[in-house]
Structures are given as structure tokens and as C-alpha cells.
Write a protein that holds these residues in place. Structure first.
Motif, PDB file in Angstrom:
ATOM      1  N   PHE A   1       0.822  -1.216   0.000  1.00 24.40           N
ATOM      2  CA  PHE A   1       0.000   0.000   0.000  1.00 24.40           C
ATOM      3  C   PHE A   1       0.856   1.266   0.000  1.00 24.40           C
ATOM      4  O   PHE A   1       0.345   2.365   0.197  1.00 24.40           O
TER       5      PHE A   1
ATOM      6  N   TYR B   1      -2.395  -7.673   7.044  1.00 21.62           N
ATOM      7  CA  TYR B   1      -1.520  -6.781   6.253  1.00 21.62           C
ATOM      8  C   TYR B   1      -0.033  -7.106   6.466  1.00 21.62           C
ATOM      9  O   TYR B   1       0.819  -6.687   5.682  1.00 21.62           O
TER      10      TYR B   1
ATOM     11  N   PHE C   1       2.425   3.891   4.196  1.00 24.33           N
ATOM     12  CA  PHE C   1       1.813   2.916   5.114  1.00 24.33           C
ATOM     13  C   PHE C   1       2.860   2.024   5.799  1.00 24.33           C
ATOM     14  O   PHE C   1       2.800   1.798   7.010  1.00 24.33           O
TER      15      PHE C   1
ATOM     16  N   ASN D   1     -11.775   6.720  11.730  1.00 23.68           N
ATOM     17  CA  ASN D   1     -11.279   6.860  13.106  1.00 23.68           C
ATOM     18  C   ASN D   1     -11.335   8.328  13.494  1.00 23.68           C
ATOM     19  O   ASN D   1     -11.160   9.199  12.651  1.00 23.68           O
TER      20      ASN D   1
ATOM     21  N   PHE E   1       0.288  -0.740  14.593  1.00 22.92           N
ATOM     22  CA  PHE E   1      -0.808  -1.704  14.797  1.00 22.92           C
ATOM     23  C   PHE E   1      -0.395  -2.749  15.833  1.00 22.92           C
ATOM     24  O   PHE E   1       0.783  -3.085  15.957  1.00 22.92           O
TER      25      PHE E   1
ATOM     26  N   THR F   1       0.155  11.083   4.738  1.00 21.93           N
ATOM     27  CA  THR F   1       0.272  10.838   3.294  1.00 21.93           C
ATOM     28  C   THR F   1      -1.041  11.107   2.564  1.00 21.93           C
ATOM     29  O   THR F   1      -2.125  10.874   3.098  1.00 21.93           O
TER      30      THR F   1
ATOM     31  N   HIS G   1     -11.777  -0.750   7.840  1.00 19.13           N
ATOM     32  CA  HIS G   1     -11.557  -0.745   6.398  1.00 19.13           C
ATOM     33  C   HIS G   1     -12.855  -0.561   5.624  1.00 19.13           C
ATOM     34  O   HIS G   1     -12.850  -0.066   4.507  1.00 19.13           O
TER      35      HIS G   1
ATOM     36  N   THR H   1      -7.127   7.248  -0.179  1.00 16.14           N
ATOM     37  CA  THR H   1      -6.527   6.202   0.639  1.00 16.14           C
ATOM     38  C   THR H   1      -7.408   6.170   1.885  1.00 16.14           C
ATOM     39  O   THR H   1      -8.634   6.249   1.737  1.00 16.14           O
ATOM     40  N   GLU H   2      -6.835   6.078   3.099  1.00 19.29           N
ATOM     41  CA  GLU H   2      -7.711   6.052   4.289  1.00 19.29           C
ATOM     42  C   GLU H   2      -7.351   7.171   5.256  1.00 19.29           C
ATOM     43  O   GLU H   2      -7.759   7.162   6.414  1.00 19.29           O
ATOM     44  N   THR H   3      -6.557   8.120   4.785  1.00 20.32           N
ATOM     45  CA  THR H   3      -6.194   9.222   5.684  1.00 20.32           C
ATOM     46  C   THR H   3      -7.180  10.387   5.460  1.00 20.32           C
ATOM     47  O   THR H   3      -8.175  10.236   4.758  1.00 20.32           O
TER      48      THR H   3
ATOM     49  N   PHE I   1       1.145   5.702  17.644  1.00 22.09           N
ATOM     50  CA  PHE I   1       0.823   6.425  16.410  1.00 22.09           C
ATOM     51  C   PHE I   1       1.069   7.932  16.582  1.00 22.09           C
ATOM     52  O   PHE I   1       1.661   8.581  15.737  1.00 22.09           O
TER      53      PHE I   1
ATOM     54  N   TYR J   1      -8.601  -0.832  13.645  1.00 23.49           N
ATOM     55  CA  TYR J   1      -8.446  -0.441  12.243  1.00 23.49           C
ATOM     56  C   TYR J   1      -9.783  -0.704  11.554  1.00 23.49           C
ATOM     57  O   TYR J   1     -10.406  -1.745  11.777  1.00 23.49           O
TER      58      TYR J   1
ATOM     59  N   ILE K   1      -5.079   0.146  16.580  1.00 24.43           N
ATOM     60  CA  ILE K   1      -4.083   1.203  16.354  1.00 24.43           C
ATOM     61  C   ILE K   1      -3.629   1.650  17.735  1.00 24.43           C
ATOM     62  O   ILE K   1      -4.447   2.097  18.538  1.00 24.43           O
TER      63      ILE K   1
ATOM     64  N   VAL L   1      -5.905   3.666  -3.097  1.00 23.65           N
ATOM     65  CA  VAL L   1      -6.841   2.562  -2.820  1.00 23.65           C
ATOM     66  C   VAL L   1      -8.101   2.552  -3.683  1.00 23.65           C
ATOM     67  O   VAL L   1      -8.515   1.513  -4.190  1.00 23.65           O
TER      68      VAL L   1
ATOM     69  N   TYR M   1       3.090   3.717   9.534  1.00 23.52           N
ATOM     70  CA  TYR M   1       1.752   3.367  10.044  1.00 23.52           C
ATOM     71  C   TYR M   1       1.730   1.911  10.501  1.00 23.52           C
ATOM     72  O   TYR M   1       1.161   1.581  11.528  1.00 23.52           O
TER      73      TYR M   1
HETATM   74  C1  LIG Z   1      -2.433   3.721  11.743  1.00 20.74           C
HETATM   75  C2  LIG Z   1      -3.466   3.598  10.664  1.00 20.74           C
HETATM   76  C3  LIG Z   1      -4.051   4.932  10.289  1.00 20.74           C
HETATM   77  C4  LIG Z   1      -5.200   4.778   9.302  1.00 20.74           C
HETATM   78  C5  LIG Z   1      -5.785   6.149   9.038  1.00 20.74           C
HETATM   79  C6  LIG Z   1      -6.468   6.728  10.278  1.00 20.74           C
HETATM   80  O1  LIG Z   1      -7.806   6.588  10.182  1.00 20.74           O
HETATM   81  C7  LIG Z   1      -4.765   4.140   7.982  1.00 20.74           C
HETATM   82  O2  LIG Z   1      -3.813   5.017   7.390  1.00 20.74           O
HETATM   83  C8  LIG Z   1      -3.290   4.673   6.148  1.00 20.74           C
HETATM   84  C9  LIG Z   1      -2.112   5.314   5.745  1.00 20.74           C
HETATM   85  C10 LIG Z   1      -1.549   4.983   4.509  1.00 20.74           C
HETATM   86  C11 LIG Z   1      -2.159   4.058   3.682  1.00 20.74           C
HETATM   87  C12 LIG Z   1      -3.332   3.423   4.093  1.00 20.74           C
HETATM   88  C13 LIG Z   1      -3.997   2.402   3.183  1.00 20.74           C
HETATM   89  O3  LIG Z   1      -5.251   2.879   2.772  1.00 20.74           O
HETATM   90  C14 LIG Z   1      -4.163   1.049   3.853  1.00 20.74           C
HETATM   91  C15 LIG Z   1      -4.764   0.006   2.908  1.00 20.74           C
HETATM   92  N1  LIG Z   1      -6.095   0.257   2.491  1.00 20.74           N
HETATM   93  C16 LIG Z   1      -3.904   3.721   5.326  1.00 20.74           C
END
Ligand SMILES: CCC[C@@H](CCO)COc1cccc([C@H](O)CCN)c1
Ligand SMILES: [Fe+2]
Length: 419
Positions: A17, A295, A59, A150, A235, A85, A197, A103-105, A220, A195, A215, A90, A231
Motif C-alpha cells: 500500500f 496486512y 503505510f 477513526n 498496529f 500521506t 476498512h 486512501t484512508e487518511t 501512532f 483499524y 491502532i 486505494v 503506520y
Molecule cells: C495507523 C493507521 C491509520 C489509518 C488512518 C487513520 O484513520 C490508515 O492510514 C493509512 C495510511 C496509509 C495508507 C493506508 C492504506 O489505505 C491502507 C490500505 N487500504 C492507510
């Protein structure tokens, strides 16, 4: 959307990722298919290309400090905190009349679906109290977009926010500016949110599955001052909680605190489907047994070996399993479930709260459910607020009730003593 570049300045990106976001388009027209693709000009990509190194922590890859900076500016860089980032690797989905690569940020990137050009980087934190949103929203028939993310803010106990982004506006204004948090869900552990998704949505409810992949917020929120944290380093698995199901109503939006369900530990990334059926919510999930984070198997190192070896290793990794969970919406009732045929029988009555039912077999019975069920039912506010209920254990039909002229406080367990 997907990763398209796994090396910058001769340095590898470690995780699947981390690859820089590449948007693909297959244009089907007049019997022809034309394929286009373009790297998204995210800040992560543009700055990596400009400085020929990984500038923004991805990630599973930590950005290293700028070698050209002196020790003092590098020192202060650490304490400026992470540059989150915007590598939107995604998914791509519509919000109103716009399309966003995500992505998920908290950063989402508006793109032109025709030219694949990168248009604008949007910071969701300006409009919503979330640290990110999943890449798997639900869109209603009217174009309203729902998502969950989150929320590390507040007192960190209300850790998951379901958000609602309205459809395209008549005045052409940006729907994101009118987005709002509609439900806040509690975390099973204050400083360790799960986490997330994806989530489930039926006509009238949201389904949130809280998985045992956590998390570690202390890690973090402090990780970026520790050299080389990414990231993935934040976890950890909760080895005792199992997996929790939470429900919320959609309209009016509200958390259903009495409807929490628990099952064995699994990783969840993708909800398959969720719908309502005869007072139940049916939830179909693609699960990965256990609490270890799947992951961990997606580092690029695992796919760089000789292809046959990679395929063998993949078979040793956790395997997905489709599961169906059926959640009762009305839990103030007595239910009989035939675990083979999944057939259910129900006794319920408005505002009635039955105790644990006691089974009394018919003397000489041979069938396992030949007998009576006894339950002490409390009916607050009724003229006769308590009664002993007698049901036919085979089909939960009511045989009799004996009302008592007293308020019987809720009971826990009991025993039937034959005369
Ligand atoms: C500690 C995890 C933090 C969360 C965001 C807070 O809600 C995930 O953060 C990322 C950062 C970089 C790439 C990704 C990708 O989307 C993953 C695979 N889907 C996720
Ligand atoms: Fe996904």
C-alpha cells in the motif's frame, strides 16, 4: 486505482500500500476498449519525484530525513509531527458530481475522470472531526455518501465516526462542505481504536464491526518522533476481545448501545452485503480467522521471490472465509434457534422483558424440546407489571401466564423444582 511505483531514488517502498497511486481507465466505446493510466500528482508523489527520495511516510515505509538538512532542522522536523500521506492508492469514487481518489487518511484527491488529471487535494479535517475515512463508502440512491473513519480526537473513547456527505447541490456548491458526523461509536479500548476498512449499511441501519486489529495511539501519535516509524508500526492485536458488532440507526441516526454482539476473532476488510429480514440484520463478510494483522503478509518482500515460491507462501498465509452473521434487531424476546436448519421461533411482546427461560421436560418425553418454558416477564408501566409466562418449548406458543400483583425486579437464573 492501485500502486504503480515501488521505488524512489533507488530506495524500495516496503509495503503493497506504499506504491505511488496510479489511476487506470478502460474506455469502452464503439466496440473498442482504450486503456489510459496516469500517476496521481499527490504531494507524496510530486515531492518524491522532485527530491528523488521518499519524502512522505507511507503505510509501511518511513520517510528518512532530508540529507541536505542540518541536524537542527532535522531535529525540528521530527517534532513537527507526521506529514500525513495523500498517496490515494486505494479507490476512486464520486462525491456529488466530482470524483475523488482516496486512501484512508484525511487527504482525498479530486481527479478528472476524463483526463485522469489531478485536480485538488482536499483535507477532510477542515470539515469533519475524523483522522481519515475508509476507501469503501456507501452511496444512497439519492447520491448521499456515507462513510466511517477513526476519530483520535476528543477523549478518544468515541473513536469511530460515521459521516454523511449530501448529494450534488443545486447551487453547485461542494457537498463536502456540508458533510457531517451522524453517529459516534465507542471504542472497545480507549487509546486503542480498531483499524476500520469498511462498514455495512442496510435501508435503516449501519453495521460497524470492531475487529481485534488495533491502532496503538500512543505509538501512532508519537511514532513520528521515533526515527523510521511508519503506520504499520502502530498496529497491534488485541488477543482477548474477539470481534464486536455494533449497530446504529440511520434516520434518525443514533448508536444502539443495547445492540452489541460479540464473536470469535477475525480480521475484516470487506463487508460483502447487509440487509434486513424479518426483524434481523443479515451481515455477510469476507473474514480472515484470527487476530494477527493480515496486512503483515503484504510486504513487498513477500512478493519479490521466485513466483512459484511466492504462490506457495501465499497459500500458507491466512485464507479468507465468507461468513454470514444474523443479528436480532429486537433483543427483548425469547428466541428458539434450530442450529441445523437455522429455523427460529420467537415469543415477544411490546415493552416486555423476559428472564432467562427455564425448560421443564414433559414427564416421559423423548423429544428434546417436548416440555414447557417458564420465564418471569417484567412489563414496566403495565397495570400488572410482572407475570410468569408458560410457553410450549417446541414452538414458543404461549400456553398461559400467571400475573402477580407485585413488581418483580429483574431476575438472573433459577431452578424448577417438581412437586
Ligand atoms: C495507523 C493507521 C491509520 C489509518 C488512518 C487513520 O484513520 C490508515 O492510514 C493509512 C495510511 C496509509 C495508507 C493506508 C492504506 O489505505 C491502507 C490500505 N487500504 C492507510
Ligand atoms: Fe478495500
Amino acid at each position: 486505482m492501485g500502486p504503480g511505483l515501488f521505488e524512489v531514488g533507488g530506495e524500495p517502498l516496503n509495503h503493497m500500500f506504499d506504491g505511488q497511486a496510479l489511476i487506470h481507465k478502460f474506455d469502452l466505446k464503439d466496440g473498442q476498449v482504450t486503456y489510459y493510466r496516469k500517476f496521481i500528482r499527490s504531494d507524496a508523489y510530486v515531492r518524491a519525484m522532485a527530491e528523488n527520495r521518499v519524502v512522505i511516510t507511507e503505510f509501511g515505509t518511513a520517510a528518512y530525513p532530508d540529507p541536505c538538512k542540518n541536524i537542527f532542522s532535522r531535529f525540528f522536523t521530527y517534532f513537527r509531527g507526521i506529514e500525513v500521506t495523500d498517496n490515494c492508492v486505494v479507490n476512486v469514487y464520486p462525491i456529488g458530481e466530482d470524483f475523488y481518489a482516496v486512501t484512508e487518511t484525511n487527504y482525498i484527491t479530486k481527479v478528472d475522470p476524463e483526463t485522469l488529471e489531478t485536480l485538488e487535494k482536499v483535507d477532510l479535517c477542515k470539515y469533519l472531526s475524523v483522522n481519515g475515512l475508509t476507501a469503501h463508502p456507501h452511496t444512497d440512491s439519492d447520491g448521499t455518501v456515507y462513510n466511517v473513519g477513526n476519530c483520535f480526537g476528543k477523549n478518544m473513547s468515541l473513536a469511530y465516526n460515521i459521516v454523511k456527505i449530501p448529494p450534488a447541490q443545486k447551487d453547485k456548491s461542494d457537498p463536502i462542505k456540508k458533510s457531517q458526523v451522524v453517529v459516534q461509536l465507542p471504542s472497545s479500548e480507549r487509546l486503542k481504536p480498531s483499524y476500520v476498512h469498511s462498514f455495512g449499511m442496510t435501508d435503516d441501519h449501519f453495521v460497524f464491526v470492531e475487529q481485534p486489529v488495533k491502532i496503538n495511539l500512543l505509538r501512532f501519535l508519537s511514532a513520528w518522533s521515533i526515527r523510521g516509524a511508519s503506520y504499520m508500526d502502530c498496529f497491534e492485536s488485541n488477543e482477548s476481545m474477539g470481534t464486536w458488532f455494533h449497530l446504529a440507526t440511520k434516520d434518525p441516526a443514533g448508536y444502539m448501545s443495547s445492540h452489541k454482539f460479540r464473536t470469535s476473532a477475525f480480521n475484516l476488510f470487506h463487508h460483502i452485503n447487509a440487509y434486513e429480514d424479518d426483524g434481523f440484520i443479515v451481515v455477510d463478510l469476507c473474514t480472515w480467522k484470527g487476530h494477527d494483522f493480515v496486512y503483515n503478509y503484504l510486504y513487498m518482500a513477500n512478493v519479490k521471490d521466485e513466483w512459484e515460491e511466492v504462490k506457495k507462501a501465499a497459500m500458507r498465509a491466512p485464507q479468507p472465509e465468507v461468513r454470514r452473521y444474523v443479528l436480532p434487531l429486537d433483543i427483548h424476546r425469547i428466541v428458539k434457534l434450530n442450529v441445523q436448519t437455522k429455523e427460529t421461533w420467537v415469543w415477544q411482546e411490546e415493552e416486555c422483558y423476559p428472564s432467562e427461560p427455564l425448560f421443564v421436560p414433559t414427564p416421559g418425553a423423548t423429544e428434546e424440546d417436548d416440555g414447557l418454558l417458564l420465564s418471569i416477564v417484567v412489563k414496566p408501566g403495565a397495570e400488572r407489571p410482572s407475570f410468569l409466562l408458560l410457553l410450549d418449548a417446541a414452538n414458543l406458543s404461549e400456553l398461559a401466564r400467571a400475573e402477580v400483583d407485585a413488581i418483580v425486579p429483574m431476575t438472573l437464573h433459577g431452578t424448577f423444582k417438581p412437586r
